[in-house]
Structures are given as C-alpha cells and as structure tokens.
Design a protein around this motif. Structure first.
Motif, short mmCIF file in Angstrom:
data_model
loop_
_atom_site.label_atom_id
_atom_site.label_comp_id
_atom_site.label_asym_id
_atom_site.label_seq_id
_atom_site.Cartn_x
_atom_site.Cartn_y
_atom_site.Cartn_z
N THR A 512 -23.64 -19.86 -45.13
CA THR A 512 -23.65 -18.51 -45.69
C THR A 512 -23.76 -17.51 -44.56
O THR A 512 -24.69 -17.60 -43.74
CB THR A 512 -24.82 -18.33 -46.67
OG1 THR A 512 -24.69 -19.28 -47.73
CG2 THR A 512 -24.80 -16.93 -47.27
N ASN A 516 -23.50 -12.43 -48.14
CA ASN A 516 -22.51 -12.49 -49.24
C ASN A 516 -21.29 -13.35 -48.93
O ASN A 516 -20.44 -13.52 -49.80
CB ASN A 516 -22.05 -11.07 -49.58
CG ASN A 516 -23.16 -10.24 -50.18
OD1 ASN A 516 -23.99 -10.76 -50.92
ND2 ASN A 516 -23.20 -8.97 -49.84
N TYR A 517 -21.19 -13.88 -47.72
CA TYR A 517 -20.02 -14.66 -47.34
C TYR A 517 -20.38 -16.15 -47.26
O TYR A 517 -21.45 -16.51 -46.76
CB TYR A 517 -19.46 -14.22 -45.99
CG TYR A 517 -18.83 -12.84 -46.01
CD1 TYR A 517 -17.47 -12.69 -46.21
CD2 TYR A 517 -19.62 -11.71 -45.84
CE1 TYR A 517 -16.90 -11.43 -46.22
CE2 TYR A 517 -19.05 -10.44 -45.85
CZ TYR A 517 -17.69 -10.30 -46.05
OH TYR A 517 -17.12 -9.06 -46.07
N THR A 518 -19.49 -16.98 -47.75
CA THR A 518 -19.67 -18.43 -47.65
C THR A 518 -18.41 -19.04 -47.05
O THR A 518 -17.29 -18.71 -47.46
CB THR A 518 -19.92 -19.06 -49.04
OG1 THR A 518 -21.09 -18.50 -49.61
CG2 THR A 518 -20.11 -20.57 -48.90
N ILE A 519 -18.60 -19.92 -46.09
CA ILE A 519 -17.49 -20.61 -45.46
C ILE A 519 -17.73 -22.11 -45.53
O ILE A 519 -18.87 -22.57 -45.34
CB ILE A 519 -17.29 -20.16 -44.00
CG1 ILE A 519 -16.07 -20.86 -43.39
CG2 ILE A 519 -18.55 -20.38 -43.17
CD1 ILE A 519 -15.69 -20.31 -42.02
N LEU A 554 -13.26 -20.28 -48.43
CA LEU A 554 -13.95 -19.04 -48.10
C LEU A 554 -14.25 -18.28 -49.38
O LEU A 554 -13.45 -18.28 -50.31
CB LEU A 554 -13.09 -18.16 -47.19
CG LEU A 554 -12.63 -18.76 -45.86
CD1 LEU A 554 -11.58 -17.87 -45.22
CD2 LEU A 554 -13.82 -18.94 -44.92
N SER A 555 -15.40 -17.60 -49.44
CA SER A 555 -15.71 -16.77 -50.60
C SER A 555 -16.59 -15.61 -50.18
O SER A 555 -17.33 -15.68 -49.19
CB SER A 555 -16.40 -17.59 -51.69
OG SER A 555 -17.70 -17.98 -51.27
N ARG A 556 -16.50 -14.54 -50.96
CA ARG A 556 -17.35 -13.37 -50.75
C ARG A 556 -17.86 -12.88 -52.09
O ARG A 556 -17.09 -12.64 -53.02
CB ARG A 556 -16.60 -12.24 -50.05
CG ARG A 556 -17.50 -11.04 -49.73
CD ARG A 556 -16.73 -9.90 -49.11
NE ARG A 556 -17.62 -8.85 -48.63
CZ ARG A 556 -18.13 -7.87 -49.39
NH1 ARG A 556 -17.81 -7.82 -50.68
NH2 ARG A 556 -18.93 -6.95 -48.88
N LYS A 557 -19.20 -12.75 -52.19
CA LYS A 557 -19.79 -12.20 -53.39
C LYS A 557 -19.72 -10.68 -53.34
O LYS A 557 -20.08 -10.06 -52.33
CB LYS A 557 -21.25 -12.64 -53.51
CG LYS A 557 -21.44 -14.13 -53.66
CD LYS A 557 -22.92 -14.48 -53.71
CE LYS A 557 -23.14 -15.98 -53.77
NZ LYS A 557 -24.58 -16.32 -53.76
N LYS A 565 -12.26 -15.33 -53.46
CA LYS A 565 -12.25 -16.58 -52.71
C LYS A 565 -10.83 -16.90 -52.23
O LYS A 565 -9.84 -16.49 -52.85
CB LYS A 565 -12.79 -17.72 -53.56
CG LYS A 565 -12.09 -17.95 -54.88
CD LYS A 565 -12.81 -19.01 -55.69
CE LYS A 565 -12.13 -19.21 -57.06
NZ LYS A 565 -12.83 -20.22 -57.88
#
Length: 840
Positions: A512, A516-519, A554-557, A565
């Motif tokens: 994380t 807010n970002y997940t890779i 990849l995703s961003r909340k 994503k």
C-alpha cells in the motif's frame, strides 16, 4: 430479444447518467460526510465490505448508503443537515444501529468512530436474507455475485446462477464464457474438481443453486493463480460454516423438465467439524430438433447440397456427494480433509434423422438414420491439507495435497435404414472409454512485512502430475441382428496415452502506497513436460517448454468508497483432452471431428482498466479490456470428395478483442432492487496461414428485479439476451431467456416454498448458426424447447451458533487447461476446506 437488450441498455444508461450528475454536483458543493469503521466486537477485526444505510431519525426513509472497504472504513454522502440513524449489516452479524447522528453543516466530516458488530448467534440462519442485501460486491481484484440473496434460482443448478453473474454469458446449452471467451478456469471453493473434468457445463448442472453462496469473477488473476485461463478465473463458493452445533437442510423441486432432491448436514463440536451432503438432479422432456443445410463448391464447379433434419430428445441424471472433516490441533495448526464424488449420466437420441443429397439441384439420394448417444462418467476427489499460522497476524504456511480421477464412457450407435425407411441396413458403433488422473502437491507461504503488516509477500511452489487415456474402438454390423465386428484400422481403433507434468514456482508482493494506492506485482514460472503415444503407432513428438508469466495489479481508493483499478497479466492455455483426443467422432457421418495430439499451448496478454462508484443506493461499475491471443487453437474445416466435412484443430489462429462492461445495482427502496449489465466487445479472428479473417461486434445484456412483499413473500424476475457471436469461419446465432419466481418463507423462516416459470411465453427457441469458407457454406438451425414450470421446497432443521475462531482456508486450484465450454478436460482436482490450487 432486441426489446430485452434495449431494456437492459436503458437501465444501465439511466444509472450512468445519474451517477455522473451526482458526482459533478458533489464536486461543486463538497458535501458533508459521515465516516466510521465497522469492526467485529469479539475479534477486533474489520468487517470488510459491510453495508451502511442512512435513515432519517424516527422513520424508515432511506437517505443514502455505502459499502465499507477492505479495512471496514465507510463514507456516506448525499444528506443535508439533520438528525439520522445509521444501520450497518453484513452476513453473519446482527444489524447494528447507531442513533442520534447529527449533521449540523452542509460540509465537513462527522466521525462516528468504530461501530462494533456482534454475530447473529442462535438467530443466524444460513438461508435467511433479512432486508435487501447487495447482490454485487466490488473488490480490488474481483467482482462477487452473492447468489444466496437471489431466490429466483431456487430449485435450479449452477448454470442458472451463472446466467445472473456480471461479465459472464451462458448459452442455451449451458456453456459459460467470460468477455466472449470460453477459455476460463472454473474453481469450486478455490479448487478444481473432477466433476468438471469432462465438461464444465455438466459440472455446473451437478451443483444445486441453493448450495452456492457466491460467485467470484477474477478477470486479472495474480501470480498466485495458475497461468491458465485466457479470460480469467471463476470461483464458485459454496455454503459452509464454522458454527457450533448441528444443522440439516432438505430441499426438493419438481418441474416439467427436471426434478431434484438434496440433503446437507453440518456438525461441529469443539475442535472437530463435519459436513455430509448429497444432491441428485434428473432432466427429462428435454426435446428439440435441428436443421442443417450445407452447400459445397466442387472442383468441377458443380454444387453439392446436403440438407439434414432430425428430432432430438435427451435424459440426464446428475449426482454430487461429499464428506469433509476439519480438526484444530491447537491455536496455530489445522488439518482438513475431504472426499467428493460425482456422477453424470446422459443419453440423447436423434430420430427421423433425414439426409438429402443434391447436385446442381437434382436429388441423388435420401437416407434415414437414428442415432443413440451415451455420455456417462464418475469422479472422485480426495484431499488432505495442513495449515500453520503464527502469532504474527497474516503469517501462514500451508502444505496441500490432492488426488483426482474421472472415468468416462462415451459411445454412440448410428443406425442406417434402407430405402423403404423401415428396414435396418447397417449399424455403426463407437466406444470411447477414457480416464483422467491427477496428483498435486503444493506449498504456499505468506509473510506480512513492515511494522503494520500491510505489505505482503507470497511465494510458493507446485507440481501437477496428469495422466489421460482415451481408448477408442469402432464396430460395424449388418442388419438389425448382425454381430458387431471390430475395425482393424488404427485410425478407428486405438489407445492414446497422454502424460503431462507441470512444475511451477511463483512470488507475489502486495504493498500500500500513500494510503490510497495498492500495487501487486508478481511473476510465475511453469515448466511443462509431455509424453504421448498410441498403442499401435509411434510416439507423438511434443517438446517440453517453459513459460514465464508476469502480472501486475494496481488500484486507487477514491472518496466515498470509489475505486479505480488497472491490471496486466499474461496467460497460457494448454489444450485439454477435448482438443487432443484422436478418436474420430462420426455420429453424424457427414460432419466428422477429431482432436490433434500435437497441439501447442496458446498465449494471451490481457489489459484491463476499471472504475467503481457508489451513489446513495446505487452502485455502478465500468471496465474496459483488451485481449490479444497468439497461437490460438482454432477449428479447421475441410471437405472431402464425398461431401463429408472434417473438423480438426490447429495452432494457426490469432484473436484480438476490445471490449467493455457496465454493471449497475440499484436499491430503489427497502423493498425494490434492480441490477443490470451490458457487455460489448469487438472481436477480430484470423488464420495466420491463409490470412482469412473475420470480425464483428458481440453484445449481451441482463436485467434482474427483486420485490419484497408483506408476510415474507418475495417476487423476482430475470432476463438475459446475447447477440450474434463471431467465429473464425462464420458465426453462432443470438438467443434470449427470461424467468419469474415467487416464494414464501414460513415457520420462522426455516422453510421456503416457491413457484418458478421459465420462458413461459415462448414455446421454443431457434438459434441460427453459419459456417462460411471458400468452398463451404453451411447454415444450421437448432431448436430448443425450454418452457418450464417448477415448484420448490426446502426446510432447515437444527440451530447453530457462531464459532468466533475465524480460520483462513487454502485450497488447491488446478486451472491450467484450455477446455472450452463443454470439452473434455484433464483439469481435475478437488479438496476440502483447505486444499491445493493448480492455479499457483
């Protein structure tokens, strides 16, 4: 069909416009937010994806709502200043009400802190749906359809459930495809099953709808999963529990075209847990027909025309039986084991099978046949698995084993009549027993990193040993009573042995970034060795090969629970026994097919971009994708001098698909909910050798509605439509279907009785298919009579209480074979609650 498709498009468009308008207005005014975190009161763990609904204080008027993220955090907007009540719910927990929430300004945050939720205890009823729960849940790497909340499938099977899942299409024969591709991996509780070894279609018919808890659609699998499956992975999660006590459930249904009977029981006492269940389903009155016209241009420029027609009928019997046990050695060590059995018996007949041969319009010959086909199999999955956890949260080691076997028996008898259409001239018989065996061992390790443990390292290894055997024999007999004589031709009588070994290792990392970002990058390497030979011929030369498979998610909340994503992954599709089997299928002597033992795998690169948003009681999800497949396994049709069309398979094709999916779920109020979706893509298929190409759009859509009536009555309606589907040599026709269900719960919701109607305004469906090559033009029409009425009944005995010792389960997923919607498949497996996944 157009009306149904337009209606689906209309609902999705309205929802899209509504979301866009609200998002714009929200940006301008920066409205107030109510924020909080849902947590389990006993364990302190976040209740991921809990549903939050906001009401005006002292009323049942729903103002806004939202869904918590994976950390239990939720944000609610769309309300003005005033006093409100918040209700938070999730399966297995009592609905939690937070009173006297005061919003005093049009902007700013009202933080209500942690909302502690408790389990439903003795009130928990596994088949009870209290209020309107969401049917769809969006997560970073998957879309989840909560089948247990959909009562229109009562008395149905897994196929009925699949027809309601976003991004999936199911044709009239029950073949499943994702985003236009039938090359998908289907898992049951995170693992493959031998019941799907011969046919995914038939496997779904063996699983009762009431046994399915949810369906996970994973369009971009990480390195942890096997590299198989062009389009992705479908995981069917069945109902299971970690409850204390005993419970049993009996269900039955009777209809015009099928009946079913099932019994499931669960028990848990202390450290031991047991499950035992069985379900049988029969199909009858499955009638239809087909018409087929093929025009062949001969080398001498004459035109040969063949017209065929027949009436069809079939009978089916499916069964699925299971026994599982799990044992908690101590706080950190668990053992689980399971045995699953499956049976499939299916017979079909073609009567009044008339063939007419013409040359330049002149009738040369009439022929009348009857064809009897049998497709029977039985399967077994045995698993024993060990999981070790640690005091450090999230750290885990699991060792998983799985043995699977599927024995099949395929045969047909083709009876040819003389010119009087009454006397039997000759008979042709084909027997094709087969066996698929698989043994898998797998080691997985999960290591949380960093002080907060939010970064996760996953790595592991896996080995799959497979063996497939196809023993085929042709016989001929004269007249009605002549003795069958075995053919000595090695092309017609032989045995094919196919051994495959896949060794794989993988590593995946999740982190994380900036809150807010997940890779999630990952890489997987698989090495495949193959030995194949015939009983009477030389060994087939198939070289070994290694495959490197990267993946990136990849995703961003975003605010208010919104999510964007993106993903990339590379996939491999090894040919299954359907494509490899050299047995010649000539049940229709003018349309003969045969597999190719020397096929290579095909490779696919997938790119995906998605966005999910929430507005009051509306959820909407957009996604776009690009899929590029090389070395594609394509069917190749050629015509012989006698007019017989031969179909084989070669690695000569490419396929590119550009598409999008829009899905929306709308809770109009606490009684009415709607969901709709539209899938559309543009496909380009080509033959890399002959430069032949074909392309076109494929559009499908669905619409589902639910209305809760007083006194525990409920009515639901469903419709689905799919347009023409492009193929390399022609196209397959579009179709539509619809259903209506009404059910009533009684005896404090322990029992349910319902009535269902399917395609009740349509006597029969016709699907028009076309094959076009430089020398062949074939038009065929399949007729299916699917009108059905059914009555369903279920009743639950016993009560259970929640065991708060939550355990992570792992399972084996062998999902690395290209099997198609209905093809024979060496991909077998199955396990208990903790098992192996040939998707690693």
């Amino acid at each position: 069909m157009k009306k149904l498709l337009y209606l689906t498009l209309f609902f999705s468009l309205i929802a899209s416009i509504s979301v866009f308008a609200q998002t714009t207005e929200t940006t301008k005014k920066s409205p107030a937010r109510i924020i909080g975190v849902a947590k389990d009161q006993n364990s302190g763990e976040p209740v991921s994806y809990a549903t939050a609904a906001l009401y005006k204080a002292g009323t049942e008027e729903n103002i806004a709502g939202g869904v918590a993220d994976d950390e239990g955090k939720f944000f609610i907007t769309g309300m003005g200043p005033g006093e409100y009540t918040l209700k938070i719910s999730f399966l297995g927990f009592e609905t939690k009400s937070v009173e006297n929430i005061k919003v005093t300004a049009p902007n700013g945050d009202v933080n209500i802190g942690e909302v502690l939720m408790v389990d439903e205890g003795l009130a928990l009823e596994e088949v009870t749906v209290q209020g309107q729960r969401e049917l769809i849940e969006e997560r970073v790497d998957r879309t989840i359809y909560k089948a247990e909340n959909d009562k229109t499938t009562a008395g149905g099977d897994g196929t009925d459930v699949m027809r309601r899942v976003p991004m999936l299409s199911v044709d009239m024969d029950g073949n499943v495809s994702m985003r236009g591709s039938s090359n998908i991996t289907v898992l049951i509780d995170g693992r493959p099953s031998a019941i799907a070894a011969s046919s995914i279609t038939d496997a779904l018919k063996q699983i009762p709808a009431e046994e399915i808890k949810e369906v996970e659609v994973i369009t971009s699998p990480s390195a942890r999963f096997d590299a198989e499956g062009t389009s992705g992975v479908i995981n069917i999660v069945t109902k299971k529990n970690n409850l204390q006590g005993m419970s049993a459930n009996i269900r039955t249904g009777v209809g015009l075209r099928g009946s079913d009977l099932g019994l499931n029981a669960s028990a848990r006492k202390g450290k031991f847990g047991f499950t035992l269940g069985g379900h049988g389903r029969s199909g009858y009155n499955i009638n239809g027909g087909f018409e087929n016209k093929q025009v062949v241009t001969n080398p001498d420029n004459t035109t040969s025309t063949i017209i065929q027609s027949a009436d069809t009928k079939s009978n089916q019997l499916f069964g699925r039986y299971n026994f599982g046990v799990d044992y908690e050695i101590d706080k950190y060590n668990f053992i689980t084991g399971a045995v699953n059995f499956g049976i499939r018996n299916r017979s079909s007949e073609q009567e009044n099978f008339l063939t007419q041969n013409f040359v330049d319009g002149n009738l040369l010959r009439n022929a009348l046949r009857e064809t009897d086909t049998k497709d029977n199999s039985n399967s077994v999955d045995i698993s024993l698995n060990y999981t070790k956890t640690f005091e450090k949260k999230g750290k885990e080691i699991s060792f998983l084993t799985l043995y699977s076997r599927n024995n099949g028996e395929n045969s047909f008898i083709n009876t040819l009549f003389e010119e009087d259409f009454a006397t039997i001239d000759s008979r042709l018989k084909n027997d094709n027993p087969s066996k698929n065996e698989e043994f898998t061992v797998q080691l997985d390790l999960v290591e949380p990193l960093g002080k907060d443990g939010k970064s996760i390292l996953e790595y592991g290894a896996k080995n799959i040993l497979r063996k497939a055997v196809s023993d085929f024999t042709y016989f001929t007999a004269e007249g009605a009573n002549g003795e069958y004589i075995e053919s000595a031709n090695p092309n017609l009588t032989n045995a094919f042995n196919y051994d495959q070994n896949v060794t794989a290792g993988y590593v995946s990392y999740t982190a994380t970034l900036f809150k807010n970002y997940t890779i999630k990058p990952g890489v997987r390497y698989e090495y495949t060795t193959i030995n194949a030979d015939f009983k009477t011929e030389a060994v087939a030369e198939i070289p070994s090969y290694g495959t490197l498979v990267p993946s990136l998610n990849l995703s961003r909340k975003l605010a208010n629970g919104n999510l964007i994503k993106a993903a990339y992954n590379r996939r491999i599709s090894r040919p299954s026994l359907r494509y490899l089997n050299p047995n010649i299928n000539s049940s229709n002597p003018l349309q003969v097919s045969q597999g190719n033992p020397e096929l290579d795998p095909e490779f696919t690169d997938n790119y995906e971009l998605g966005y999910s948003t929430f507005f009051k009681n509306t959820m909407i999800s957009f996604s776009g994708f690009f899929r590029n497949t090389t070395g594609s396994i394509q069917s190749v049709r050629t015509v012989a001098e006698d007019g017989v069309i031969y179909t084989g398979f070669e690695n000569i094709g490419f396929e590119r698909a550009y598409g999008s999916n829009i899905f929306t779920n709308i809770s109009v109020n606490n009684k009415i909910s709607l969901n709709a979706s539209v899938d559309a893509y543009y496909a380009t298929l080509g033959n890399e050798i002959t430069s032949v190409t074909n392309n076109g759009f494929v559009v499908s859509g669905r619409l589902f509605g639910n209305y809760s009536l007083p006194n525990d009555w409920q009515i639901q309606a469903f419709s689905f439509a799919r347009g023409r589907q492009v193929q390399l040599q022609g196209s397959s026709g579009g179709f539509y279907m619809y259903g209506l269900g009404l059910n009533k719960q009684f005896d404090e919701k322990r029992g349910t009785i319902g009535f269902g109607a399917e395609n009740f305004l349509t006597k029969e469906f016709k699907i028009n298919n076309e094959i076009v090559t430089p020398t062949i033009v074939q038009n065929s029409t399949n007729v299916m009579r699917n009108m059905n009425f059914k009555i369903n009944f279920s009743y639950r005995i016993g009560k259970l209480s929640m065991d708060q010792r939550q355990r992570k389960k792992r399972s084996v997923n062998n999902d690395d074979l290209k099997g198609g919607g209905d093809g024979g498949d060496m991909n077998q497996g199955g396990a208990g609650a903790t098992g192996v996944s040939n998707n690693k």
